[in-house]
Design an enzyme around this catalytic site. Structure first.
Site, mmCIF file in Angstrom:
data_model
loop_
_atom_site.group_PDB
_atom_site.id
_atom_site.type_symbol
_atom_site.label_atom_id
_atom_site.label_comp_id
_atom_site.label_asym_id
_atom_site.label_seq_id
_atom_site.Cartn_x
_atom_site.Cartn_y
_atom_site.Cartn_z
ATOM 1 N N ASP A 2 -27.657 -24.313 14.584
ATOM 2 C CA ASP A 2 -26.927 -24.997 13.509
ATOM 3 C C ASP A 2 -25.470 -24.715 13.531
ATOM 4 O O ASP A 2 -25.004 -23.505 13.672
ATOM 5 C CB ASP A 2 -27.374 -24.539 12.114
ATOM 6 N N HIS A 19 -22.105 -31.166 19.592
ATOM 7 C CA HIS A 19 -23.516 -31.227 19.857
ATOM 8 C C HIS A 19 -23.746 -30.848 21.552
ATOM 9 O O HIS A 19 -24.521 -30.249 22.148
ATOM 10 C CB HIS A 19 -24.045 -32.594 19.718
ATOM 11 N N SER A 47 -34.560 -32.485 13.319
ATOM 12 C CA SER A 47 -35.499 -32.230 12.424
ATOM 13 C C SER A 47 -35.894 -33.863 11.864
ATOM 14 O O SER A 47 -34.988 -34.765 12.194
ATOM 15 C CB SER A 47 -35.026 -31.662 11.249
ATOM 16 N N LEU A 113 -41.470 -18.255 31.036
ATOM 17 C CA LEU A 113 -40.978 -18.673 29.599
ATOM 18 C C LEU A 113 -41.618 -19.815 28.940
ATOM 19 O O LEU A 113 -41.519 -20.952 29.548
ATOM 20 C CB LEU A 113 -39.645 -18.433 29.620
ATOM 21 N N ARG A 170 -31.290 -18.044 12.546
ATOM 22 C CA ARG A 170 -30.364 -19.112 12.259
ATOM 23 C C ARG A 170 -28.855 -18.924 12.239
ATOM 24 O O ARG A 170 -28.374 -17.888 11.947
ATOM 25 C CB ARG A 170 -30.935 -19.786 10.830
HETATM 26 C C1 IPE Z 1 -26.842 -28.606 14.582
HETATM 27 O O1 IPE Z 1 -25.574 -28.670 14.206
HETATM 28 C C2 IPE Z 1 -27.661 -29.720 15.467
HETATM 29 C C3 IPE Z 1 -28.519 -30.419 14.892
HETATM 30 C C4 IPE Z 1 -28.928 -30.513 13.555
HETATM 31 C C5 IPE Z 1 -29.059 -31.354 15.594
HETATM 32 P P1 IPE Z 1 -25.219 -29.619 12.969
HETATM 33 O O2 IPE Z 1 -25.175 -30.964 13.426
HETATM 34 O O3 IPE Z 1 -26.169 -29.538 11.889
HETATM 35 O O4 IPE Z 1 -23.654 -29.054 12.486
HETATM 36 P P2 IPE Z 1 -23.379 -28.696 11.026
HETATM 37 O O5 IPE Z 1 -24.387 -28.242 10.172
HETATM 38 O O6 IPE Z 1 -22.863 -30.009 10.551
HETATM 39 O O7 IPE Z 1 -22.054 -27.850 11.240
HETATM 40 MG MG MG Z 2 -26.272 -28.176 10.116
#
Ligand code: IPE
Ligand code: MG
Length: 224
Positions: A2, A19, A47, A113, A170
């Site tokens: 996250d 990303h 998710s 792994l 997390r």
């Molecule tokens: C995590 O980063 C990646 C995914 C959920 C795909 P976020 O996209 O949730 O990043 P924030 O939480 O907006 O900073």
């Molecule tokens: Mg997020």
């Protein structure tokens, strides 16, 4: 994993680049997990709730999965990584399904792994799918309700091939499970790290494992 979006925002970059940096961190983490001798690593990459994001961001995330599998499969395979996908197939395009099926098939014999990629995953959805499978057996008269036990539910989950996780990490400072491994993580040690996922390194993983080692795990008993 996250915090990709906030990592990008802090740099004045579009979320998609966050990303992308997240994929680099993932690559390094898989390598670190392998080097540290972990047997299983499960990453939450998309998710079922992420469908609520703008279509452009969803497209970017799917493109990154495609790129990750295409670019990294050969090396992961050579490194002895077994890829598994946990999640629903519903709503995924044929090309993504074919790509991940091929990655799973190619690497199925690897033992160093296991990398579980939670993609289109939700812990409640996983339980619904498992309960439906079990209910079908009951419906068909092949199972009595009293025969349903915890082991059977574990075996019916998408994570059936993997042991329960010992440790759930997390990043990004949020203190939530957000529907991740609800059943199998029942006794996992939880570690929340105050850094954005793209900044996660081998040292971060080592730090989390160190903290895990200092935890006193009693599983409801009194311990040693
Ligand atoms: C995590 O980063 C990646 C995914 C959920 C795909 P976020 O996209 O949730 O990043 P924030 O939480 O907006 O900073
Ligand atoms: Mg997020």
């Amino acid at each position: 994993m996250d915090g990709n979006g906030r990592w990008a925002k802090a740099r004045g970059l579009p979320r998609a680049l966050g990303h992308k940096a997240g994929v680099d961190a993932l690559r390094a983490t898989v390598e670190a997990a392998r080097d540290l001798g972990l047997s299983h690593l499960t990453v939450f990459s998309f998710s079922t709730e992420n469908w609520n994001r703008p279509q452009s961001e969803i497209d970017a995330l799917f493109d990154l999965l495609r790129m990750f599998v295409r670019r990294d499969l050969a090396r992961l395979h050579k490194d002895g990584v077994r890829i598994r996908i946990i999640g629903s197939r519903e709503g995924l395009s044929e090309d993504i399904l074919a790509l991940v099926d091929d990655a799973v098939e190619t690497t199925k014999g690897n033992t160093r792994l296991t990398l579980n990629i939670a993609f289109n995953y939700g812990g409640r959805g996983e339980l619904v799918a498992a309960i439906r499978d079990i209910a079908r057996l009951v419906e068909a008269g092949n199972l009595k309700a009293d025969q349903i036990d915890e082991a059977m539910i574990s075996r019916s989950l998408w994570t059936a091939d993997s042991p329960d996780p010992d440790l759930v990490i997390r990043t990004s400072g949020e203190l939530r499970l957000s529907n991740f491994l609800l059943w199998s993580g029942a006794y996992a040690e939880l570690i929340f790290m105050d850094l954005w996922w793209p900044d996660f390194t081998k040292e971060s993983l080592e730090k989390a494992i160190d903290a895990f080692r200092r935890r006193d795990r009693r599983f409801g008993g009194l311990g040693a």
